[in-house]
Design a protein around this motif. Structure first.
Motif, PDB file in Angstrom:
ATOM      1  N   PHE A  24      15.404 -50.759  -3.052  1.00 54.36           N
ATOM      2  CA  PHE A  24      15.410 -51.547  -1.821  1.00 54.36           C
ATOM      3  C   PHE A  24      14.205 -52.472  -1.779  1.00 54.36           C
ATOM      4  CE2 PHE A  24      13.093 -47.651  -0.828  1.00 54.36           C
ATOM      5  CZ  PHE A  24      11.995 -48.096  -0.103  1.00 54.36           C
ATOM      6  N   THR A  25      14.249 -53.421  -0.853  1.00 46.84           N
ATOM      7  CA  THR A  25      13.158 -54.378  -0.671  1.00 46.84           C
ATOM      8  C   THR A  25      12.606 -54.243   0.744  1.00 46.84           C
ATOM      9  OG1 THR A  25      14.647 -56.140   0.069  1.00 46.84           O
ATOM     10  CG2 THR A  25      14.233 -55.974  -2.312  1.00 46.84           C
ATOM     11  N   TRP A  26      11.622 -55.074   1.079  1.00 45.59           N
ATOM     12  CA  TRP A  26      10.958 -54.968   2.377  1.00 45.59           C
ATOM     13  C   TRP A  26      11.926 -55.138   3.551  1.00 45.59           C
ATOM     14  CZ3 TRP A  26       6.456 -52.810   3.025  1.00 45.59           C
ATOM     15  CH2 TRP A  26       5.539 -52.803   1.968  1.00 45.59           C
ATOM     16  N   LYS A  27      12.940 -55.967   3.375  1.00 40.18           N
ATOM     17  CA  LYS A  27      13.866 -56.199   4.494  1.00 40.18           C
ATOM     18  C   LYS A  27      14.662 -54.947   4.852  1.00 40.18           C
ATOM     19  CE  LYS A  27      17.580 -58.062   1.582  1.00 40.18           C
ATOM     20  NZ  LYS A  27      18.484 -56.909   1.732  1.00 40.18           N
ATOM     21  N   ASP A  28      14.673 -53.967   3.953  1.00 41.10           N
ATOM     22  CA  ASP A  28      15.394 -52.715   4.204  1.00 41.10           C
ATOM     23  C   ASP A  28      14.515 -51.639   4.833  1.00 41.10           C
ATOM     24  OD1 ASP A  28      17.814 -53.645   2.853  1.00 41.10           O
ATOM     25  OD2 ASP A  28      16.635 -53.482   1.010  1.00 41.10           O
ATOM     26  N   VAL A  29      13.209 -51.922   4.946  1.00 42.45           N
ATOM     27  CA  VAL A  29      12.280 -50.941   5.508  1.00 42.45           C
ATOM     28  C   VAL A  29      12.460 -50.887   7.022  1.00 42.45           C
ATOM     29  CG1 VAL A  29       9.844 -50.362   5.848  1.00 42.45           C
ATOM     30  CG2 VAL A  29      10.630 -51.234   3.633  1.00 42.45           C
ATOM     31  N   LYS A  30      12.607 -49.690   7.547  1.00 42.69           N
ATOM     32  CA  LYS A  30      12.803 -49.511   8.981  1.00 42.69           C
ATOM     33  C   LYS A  30      11.468 -49.207   9.660  1.00 42.69           C
ATOM     34  CE  LYS A  30      17.379 -47.747   7.861  1.00 42.69           C
ATOM     35  NZ  LYS A  30      18.256 -46.551   7.809  1.00 42.69           N
ATOM     36  N   HIS A  31      11.518 -48.587  10.798  1.00 43.51           N
ATOM     37  CA  HIS A  31      10.327 -48.389  11.625  1.00 43.51           C
ATOM     38  C   HIS A  31       9.542 -47.144  11.206  1.00 43.51           C
ATOM     39  CE1 HIS A  31       7.788 -48.525  15.164  1.00 43.51           C
ATOM     40  NE2 HIS A  31       8.094 -47.271  15.431  1.00 43.51           N
ATOM     41  N   PHE A  32       8.250 -47.337  10.908  1.00 45.78           N
ATOM     42  CA  PHE A  32       7.347 -46.207  10.693  1.00 45.78           C
ATOM     43  C   PHE A  32       6.813 -45.736  12.037  1.00 45.78           C
ATOM     44  CE2 PHE A  32       7.429 -47.550   6.368  1.00 45.78           C
ATOM     45  CZ  PHE A  32       7.015 -46.461   5.608  1.00 45.78           C
ATOM     46  N   MET A  33       6.670 -44.440  12.187  1.00 48.52           N
ATOM     47  CA  MET A  33       6.066 -43.913  13.402  1.00 48.52           C
ATOM     48  C   MET A  33       4.603 -44.346  13.483  1.00 48.52           C
ATOM     49  SD  MET A  33       7.532 -40.003  13.663  1.00 48.52           S
ATOM     50  CE  MET A  33       6.843 -39.529  12.073  1.00 48.52           C
ATOM     51  N   LYS A  34       4.120 -44.510  14.714  1.00 44.36           N
ATOM     52  CA  LYS A  34       2.711 -44.845  14.901  1.00 44.36           C
ATOM     53  C   LYS A  34       1.842 -43.760  14.265  1.00 44.36           C
ATOM     54  CE  LYS A  34       2.155 -48.732  17.164  1.00 44.36           C
ATOM     55  NZ  LYS A  34       1.360 -49.844  16.586  1.00 44.36           N
ATOM     56  N   GLY A  35       0.885 -44.180  13.481  1.00 46.14           N
ATOM     57  CA  GLY A  35       0.005 -43.213  12.838  1.00 46.14           C
ATOM     58  C   GLY A  35       0.478 -42.751  11.479  1.00 46.14           C
ATOM     59  N   GLN A  36       1.675 -43.188  11.053  1.00 45.95           N
ATOM     60  CA  GLN A  36       2.185 -42.765   9.749  1.00 45.95           C
ATOM     61  C   GLN A  36       2.078 -43.915   8.755  1.00 45.95           C
ATOM     62  OE1 GLN A  36       6.417 -42.152   9.250  1.00 45.95           O
ATOM     63  NE2 GLN A  36       6.087 -40.461   7.838  1.00 45.95           N
ATOM     64  N   TYR A  37       1.675 -43.590   7.548  1.00 45.53           N
ATOM     65  CA  TYR A  37       1.600 -44.601   6.510  1.00 45.53           C
ATOM     66  C   TYR A  37       1.725 -43.933   5.150  1.00 45.53           C
ATOM     67  CZ  TYR A  37      -3.362 -43.176   6.663  1.00 45.53           C
ATOM     68  OH  TYR A  37      -4.538 -42.468   6.674  1.00 45.53           O
ATOM     69  N   ILE A  38       1.914 -44.740   4.132  1.00 50.01           N
ATOM     70  CA  ILE A  38       2.110 -44.240   2.768  1.00 50.01           C
ATOM     71  C   ILE A  38       0.750 -44.083   2.104  1.00 50.01           C
ATOM     72  CG2 ILE A  38       3.125 -44.757   0.519  1.00 50.01           C
ATOM     73  CD1 ILE A  38       5.259 -46.414   2.042  1.00 50.01           C
ATOM     74  N   LEU A  39       0.427 -42.870   1.699  1.00 48.80           N
ATOM     75  CA  LEU A  39      -0.857 -42.597   1.071  1.00 48.80           C
ATOM     76  C   LEU A  39      -0.765 -42.683  -0.452  1.00 48.80           C
ATOM     77  CD1 LEU A  39      -1.309 -41.374   3.990  1.00 48.80           C
ATOM     78  CD2 LEU A  39      -2.872 -39.786   2.882  1.00 48.80           C
ATOM     79  N   MET A  40      -1.931 -42.624  -1.078  1.00 49.87           N
ATOM     80  CA  MET A  40      -1.993 -42.617  -2.538  1.00 49.87           C
ATOM     81  C   MET A  40      -1.160 -41.481  -3.121  1.00 49.87           C
ATOM     82  SD  MET A  40      -5.389 -42.373  -4.945  1.00 49.87           S
ATOM     83  CE  MET A  40      -5.610 -40.622  -4.631  1.00 49.87           C
ATOM     84  N   HIS A  41      -1.114 -40.352  -2.411  1.00 45.31           N
ATOM     85  CA  HIS A  41      -0.364 -39.195  -2.887  1.00 45.31           C
ATOM     86  C   HIS A  41       1.136 -39.482  -2.987  1.00 45.31           C
ATOM     87  CE1 HIS A  41      -4.174 -37.778  -1.581  1.00 45.31           C
ATOM     88  NE2 HIS A  41      -3.846 -37.664  -0.312  1.00 45.31           N
ATOM     89  N   SER A  42       1.595 -40.478  -2.239  1.00 43.55           N
ATOM     90  CA  SER A  42       3.031 -40.750  -2.133  1.00 43.55           C
ATOM     91  C   SER A  42       3.549 -41.708  -3.203  1.00 43.55           C
ATOM     92  CB  SER A  42       3.348 -41.378  -0.762  1.00 43.55           C
ATOM     93  OG  SER A  42       2.690 -40.741   0.292  1.00 43.55           O
ATOM     94  N   VAL A  43       2.667 -42.439  -3.886  1.00 46.89           N
ATOM     95  CA  VAL A  43       3.139 -43.589  -4.653  1.00 46.89           C
ATOM     96  C   VAL A  43       2.922 -43.464  -6.163  1.00 46.89           C
ATOM     97  CG1 VAL A  43       2.823 -45.173  -2.727  1.00 46.89           C
ATOM     98  CG2 VAL A  43       0.966 -44.866  -4.364  1.00 46.89           C
ATOM     99  N   ILE A  44       3.848 -44.090  -6.870  1.00 44.30           N
ATOM    100  CA  ILE A  44       3.713 -44.383  -8.300  1.00 44.30           C
ATOM    101  C   ILE A  44       3.961 -45.877  -8.437  1.00 44.30           C
ATOM    102  CG2 ILE A  44       4.707 -44.068 -10.600  1.00 44.30           C
ATOM    103  CD1 ILE A  44       5.454 -41.217  -9.761  1.00 44.30           C
ATOM    104  N   PHE A  45       3.019 -46.592  -9.015  1.00 40.26           N
ATOM    105  CA  PHE A  45       3.138 -48.037  -9.181  1.00 40.26           C
ATOM    106  C   PHE A  45       3.544 -48.396 -10.617  1.00 40.26           C
ATOM    107  CE2 PHE A  45      -0.005 -48.276  -5.601  1.00 40.26           C
ATOM    108  CZ  PHE A  45       0.738 -49.091  -4.760  1.00 40.26           C
ATOM    109  N   ARG A  46       4.133 -49.553 -10.758  1.00 41.74           N
ATOM    110  CA  ARG A  46       4.317 -50.135 -12.089  1.00 41.74           C
ATOM    111  C   ARG A  46       2.936 -50.572 -12.578  1.00 41.74           C
ATOM    112  NH1 ARG A  46       5.604 -55.425 -13.474  1.00 41.74           N
ATOM    113  NH2 ARG A  46       5.990 -55.903 -11.276  1.00 41.74           N
ATOM    114  N   THR A  47       2.551 -50.115 -13.768  1.00 41.71           N
ATOM    115  CA  THR A  47       1.185 -50.337 -14.262  1.00 41.71           C
ATOM    116  C   THR A  47       0.852 -51.813 -14.362  1.00 41.71           C
ATOM    117  OG1 THR A  47       1.409 -48.302 -15.561  1.00 41.71           O
ATOM    118  CG2 THR A  47      -0.438 -49.734 -16.088  1.00 41.71           C
ATOM    119  N   LYS A  48       1.790 -52.608 -14.857  1.00 43.73           N
ATOM    120  CA  LYS A  48       1.531 -54.032 -15.034  1.00 43.73           C
ATOM    121  C   LYS A  48       1.268 -54.714 -13.696  1.00 43.73           C
ATOM    122  CE  LYS A  48       3.357 -58.110 -17.416  1.00 43.73           C
ATOM    123  NZ  LYS A  48       4.524 -58.674 -18.166  1.00 43.73           N
ATOM    124  N   LEU A  49       1.922 -54.242 -12.637  1.00 43.36           N
ATOM    125  CA  LEU A  49       1.707 -54.820 -11.308  1.00 43.36           C
ATOM    126  C   LEU A  49       0.265 -54.581 -10.864  1.00 43.36           C
ATOM    127  CD1 LEU A  49       3.996 -54.746  -8.232  1.00 43.36           C
ATOM    128  CD2 LEU A  49       1.675 -53.877  -7.992  1.00 43.36           C
TER     129      LEU A  49
END
Length: 341
Positions: A148-173
């Motif tokens: 999915f892309t950003w336009k598919d992202v819905k509402h995050f609850m106040k105070g909630q965000y994606i932490l380092m623990h949650s993510v795997i990035f493409r190395t080249k990016l």
């Protein structure tokens, strides 16, 4: 090329790093485990050598002078040979069943024409002394099991965000976006997740409890008293995120869902800074709180007003002793609910 590079920043981690490494070894030859020894003075390098000799081609020790968590992550990104990149702190670990699903998903995209920029999964607060652990999920905000892309992202609850623990990035990016974390600074994990979002387009969410985030050591950086003692570093990170958002606003605002998420993230970090300064309550730290708001006002008056008088920051910056008490009580209520710190 490896499928996934996992960097483990280590500083005097001998007491707990084995559990971390052991949890990552089931990835086998698809994974490289980069133990970045950040100038440890204990048995950390010896333990890393032990694993590197036992699992050649999987575990690699990288020694460097002490530069802090950010410097260790920078080294991991620079040395990584994997298509994707993950940071796992040395006192944390991963769940095997979820790990297998993560790797299977990465294999799929590695062999696909579709480009995956960021994979997101759940993490679990493994708080010392508690039997029930809070799981941070994103199923209400993100589509599951699909690109999915950003336009598919819905509402995050106040105070909630994606932490380092949650993510795997493409190395080249990570390399192409020019990410370089400041050295000898705590709380840079927020910059690590924040700045690359400017380049992230394609995402995938796996609703699995992958990362186990241990919390409860007295010397841990997220311990409230420790955060207050290191408040200058929290303020530094806060200002860097503000400056990045301000500098790149035209590109950030080109996609409204990205803009909304990045603003909310900046707002949360600002709340943390100001509430920690309020909890401290010393004249010096209350002056620093005023200085932080002055910095924002001088550099972008519009963004300052939106932050200062928005719902979250407005509530946590009520004037006077009575206002500070209300703000702190509200923060402590949220802390009990979300199980952080």
């Amino acid at each position: 090329m490896k499928l996934l590079s996992i960097a483990i920043p280590c500083y005097n981690s001998a007491a707990y790093m084995r559990k971390c490494i052991e949890s990552l070894l089931p990835g086998g030859e698809d994974v490289e485990i980069l133990v970045v020894n950040d100038g440890s003075e204990d048995e950390t390098p010896r333990i890393a050598i032990e694993y590197a000799e036992k699992f050649p081609g999987i575990v690699r020790l990288i020694n460097q002078e002490n530069g802090g968590h950010g410097a260790a992550v920078n080294t991991g990104i620079r040395e990584a040979k994997g298509l994707y990149f993950k940071v796992v702190d040395s006192d944390d670990w991963v769940k095997r069943e979820a790990y297998e699903e993560i790797l299977e998903t990465l294999r799929h995209f590695a062999g696909s024409r579709a480009v995956l920029d960021m994979l997101i999964s759940n993490f679990v607060y493994e708080k010392a002394g508690e039997k029930r652990h809070k799981v941070m999920r994103y199923r209400h905000a993100l589509p599951k099991n699909e690109l999915f892309t950003w336009k598919d992202v819905k509402h995050f609850m106040k105070g909630q965000y994606i932490l380092m623990h949650s993510v795997i990035f493409r190395t080249k990016l990570l390399r192409e976006c020019g990410l370089k974390l400041p050295e000898k600074t705590f709380y840079v994990d927020n910059i690590y997740v924040f700045e690359p979002l400017l380049q992230v387009e394609n995402m995938y969410y796996l609703d699995v409890n992958f990362y186990r985030y241990y919390i409860g050591r007295e010397d841990q950086s997220v311990n409230e008293s420790v955060m207050i003692s290191r408040i200058d570093q929290q303020i530094k990170v806060n200002k860097m995120m503000f400056d990045f958002y301000n500098e790149h606003f035209s590109k950030i605002s080109a996609e409204k869902h990205r803009r909304k998420y990045m603003y909310n993230y900046l707002e949360i970090i600002t709340v943390i800074s100001t509430i920690m300064l309020a909890i401290s309550g010393t004249p010096e730290n209350l002056e620093k709180r005023g200085g932080l708001w002055s910095y924002f006002k001088e550099n972008n008056r519009g963004l300052y007003h939106r932050l200062r008088y928005g719902l979250l920051c407005g509530y946590t910056n009520l004037p006077g002793k009575g206002g500070r008490k209300i703000s702190i009580d509200g923060y402590k209520l949220c802390r009990r609910f979300f199980k952080f710190n």
